[in-house]
Design a protein around this motif. Structure first.
Motif, PDB file in Angstrom:
ATOM      1  N   ARG A  22      42.479  41.974  33.641  1.00  0.00           N
ATOM      2  CA  ARG A  22      42.942  43.214  34.275  1.00  0.00           C
ATOM      3  C   ARG A  22      42.014  43.615  35.417  1.00  0.00           C
ATOM      4  O   ARG A  22      42.459  44.013  36.496  1.00  0.00           O
ATOM      5  CB  ARG A  22      43.037  44.317  33.235  1.00  0.00           C
ATOM      6  N   ARG A  23      40.722  43.510  35.186  1.00  0.00           N
ATOM      7  CA  ARG A  23      39.762  43.856  36.240  1.00  0.00           C
ATOM      8  C   ARG A  23      39.858  42.874  37.413  1.00  0.00           C
ATOM      9  O   ARG A  23      39.700  43.269  38.569  1.00  0.00           O
ATOM     10  CB  ARG A  23      38.343  43.860  35.663  1.00  0.00           C
ATOM     11  N   SER A  24      40.090  41.620  37.100  1.00  0.00           N
ATOM     12  CA  SER A  24      40.223  40.621  38.163  1.00  0.00           C
ATOM     13  C   SER A  24      41.430  40.905  39.041  1.00  0.00           C
ATOM     14  O   SER A  24      41.363  40.820  40.273  1.00  0.00           O
ATOM     15  CB  SER A  24      40.340  39.219  37.554  1.00  0.00           C
ATOM     16  N   ILE A  25      42.541  41.289  38.402  1.00  0.00           N
ATOM     17  CA  ILE A  25      43.763  41.596  39.159  1.00  0.00           C
ATOM     18  C   ILE A  25      43.595  42.900  39.941  1.00  0.00           C
ATOM     19  O   ILE A  25      43.895  42.957  41.138  1.00  0.00           O
ATOM     20  CB  ILE A  25      44.966  41.689  38.208  1.00  0.00           C
ATOM     21  N   ASP A  26      43.075  43.933  39.279  1.00  0.00           N
ATOM     22  CA  ASP A  26      42.933  45.239  39.938  1.00  0.00           C
ATOM     23  C   ASP A  26      41.961  45.175  41.120  1.00  0.00           C
ATOM     24  O   ASP A  26      42.174  45.815  42.151  1.00  0.00           O
ATOM     25  CB  ASP A  26      42.461  46.293  38.933  1.00  0.00           C
ATOM     26  N   GLY A  27      40.888  44.411  40.961  1.00  0.00           N
ATOM     27  CA  GLY A  27      39.899  44.328  42.025  1.00  0.00           C
ATOM     28  C   GLY A  27      40.069  43.158  42.947  1.00  0.00           C
ATOM     29  O   GLY A  27      39.283  42.990  43.889  1.00  0.00           O
ATOM     30  N   ASP A  28      41.104  42.340  42.693  1.00  0.00           N
ATOM     31  CA  ASP A  28      41.346  41.124  43.489  1.00  0.00           C
ATOM     32  C   ASP A  28      40.063  40.301  43.576  1.00  0.00           C
ATOM     33  O   ASP A  28      39.626  39.891  44.659  1.00  0.00           O
ATOM     34  CB  ASP A  28      41.847  41.506  44.879  1.00  0.00           C
ATOM     35  N   ARG A  29      39.465  40.063  42.409  1.00  0.00           N
ATOM     36  CA  ARG A  29      38.203  39.352  42.337  1.00  0.00           C
ATOM     37  C   ARG A  29      38.342  38.118  41.459  1.00  0.00           C
ATOM     38  O   ARG A  29      39.059  38.145  40.444  1.00  0.00           O
ATOM     39  CB  ARG A  29      37.101  40.243  41.760  1.00  0.00           C
ATOM     40  N   HIS A  41      50.961  35.737  37.135  1.00  0.00           N
ATOM     41  CA  HIS A  41      50.648  36.594  35.984  1.00  0.00           C
ATOM     42  C   HIS A  41      51.946  37.075  35.343  1.00  0.00           C
ATOM     43  O   HIS A  41      52.839  37.565  36.023  1.00  0.00           O
ATOM     44  CB  HIS A  41      49.804  37.797  36.435  1.00  0.00           C
ATOM     45  N   SER A  61      53.004  39.384  31.939  1.00  0.00           N
ATOM     46  CA  SER A  61      52.559  40.187  30.798  1.00  0.00           C
ATOM     47  C   SER A  61      53.596  40.144  29.678  1.00  0.00           C
ATOM     48  O   SER A  61      54.808  40.072  29.931  1.00  0.00           O
ATOM     49  CB  SER A  61      52.338  41.640  31.224  1.00  0.00           C
ATOM     50  N   ARG A  77      41.486  40.086  28.041  1.00  0.00           N
ATOM     51  CA  ARG A  77      42.514  40.945  28.650  1.00  0.00           C
ATOM     52  C   ARG A  77      41.859  41.891  29.658  1.00  0.00           C
ATOM     53  O   ARG A  77      42.382  42.117  30.755  1.00  0.00           O
ATOM     54  CB  ARG A  77      43.241  41.754  27.582  1.00  0.00           C
TER      55      ARG A  77
END
Length: 220
Positions: free
Chosen positions: A34-41, A72, A74, A30
Motif C-alpha cells: 500500500r505504501r509503495s503504491i501510494d508513494g509510487d516508490r 495490482h 485487490s 499489505r
C-alpha cells in the motif's frame, strides 16, 4: 549512492527488467505494498538465505533487485495480487528490523558493466537458450507452443540477453542468486553458458529416454 528500501524476502530471485507475479497476504506486506503504491516508490525483492518469508527471523541474501508495481488487483478480504518489474540491483549494507513491521535495508546500488567479450558471450548464451527452450517444449510435448526465435532472444544489449536468460532458466534459487550477484555482464553470461550446457545435456538424455519408450518427439 546509498538509499533505503523496504525489503520483501522471497524464495525466488527477481532480475532487472523482468516481471514477477506476487500474492500479498501477510498484513506487514499489505502495508508495504500500500505504501509503495501510494508513494509510487519501489521496494526490494531479496532471496531468503535462511528462515521463512512468513516468519520474523528470515535472513535475506545481501544482493537483491528493486521492484516497481506495474499491476495490482485487490481482493475483498484484503489480499491482493500484484505484478512487479525488476529495476536496479543493490547490495544491503545493514538491515533495520525494528522500525517497521517489515525489514528495511540501507542499500548501495550496483553497476552492470559489460566486462570483456560480452557481445560474443551474449550470442553464445542466446544460442544455448534457444536449444534449451526447444528441448523443454519437446519434452513436454506442447504442440501449439513455439519457442522464441534467435533474433528475439538476441534483442537488446548483452545485459538484456543475460537477464532474459537468467529469468528463463529453471534452476535452483541459489544458482539464480549467483547469476544476480555476478560482478559484470560477461561473468553472468559465461556462467549462463555453463549452466545451459549442463541443462541441455540433461534434456537430451531425457528426450532420448522418451524416444526409447516411444512416448514423444526427439530433439534434433
Amino acid at each position: 549512492m546509498d538509499g533505503t528500501l523496504p525489503l520483501f524476502p522471497l524464495d525466488n530471485v527477481l532480475f532487472p527488467d523482468m516481471l514477477m507475479p506476487l500474492h500479498i497476504f501477510e498484513p506487514r506486506y499489505r502495508l508495504l505494498v500500500r505504501r509503495s503504491i501510494d508513494g509510487d516508490r519501489p521496494f526490494g525483492v531479496v532471496l531468503l538465505r535462511s528462515g521463512s518469508d512468513t516468519g520474523p527471523g528470515g535472513i535475506p541474501h545481501d544482493v537483491g533487485t528493486s521492484a516497481t508495481i506495474v499491476g495490482h488487483s485487490s481482493l475483498p478480504d484484503g489480499r491482493s495480487f500484484i505484478v512487479v518489474r525488476g529495476g536496479r540491483r543493490f547490495r544491503i549494507g545493514s538491515v533495520d528490523a525494528s522500525t517497521e513491521p517489515y525489514l528495511v535495508g540501507r542499500v548501495r546500488w550496483l553497476r552492470d558493466d559489460d566486462g570483456r567479450g560480452a557481445e560474443a558471450l551474449a550470442d553464445a548464451a542466446a544460442d544455448q537458450f534457444s536449444e534449451y527452450l526447444n528441448a523443454i517444449l519437446a519434452a513436454t510435448n506442447e504442440p501449439h507452443t513455439e519457442a522464441p526465435g534467435l533474433a528475439e532472444l538476441r534483442e537488446g544489449s548483452p545485459r538484456d540477453v543475460a537477464y532474459r536468460v537468467a529469468s528463463g532458466l529453471a534452476i535452483d534459487a541459489s544458482e539464480r542468486q549467483r547469476l544476480l550477484e555476478a560482478d559484470a555482464v560477461d561473468e553472468r553470461l559465461r556462467e549462463e553458458v555453463r549452466l545451459l550446457e549442463r541443462e541441455n545435456a540433461l534434456l537430451k538424455e531425457l528426450l532420448l529416454r522418451i524416444r526409447t519408450r516411444g512416448e514423444g518427439p526427439t530433439l534434433n
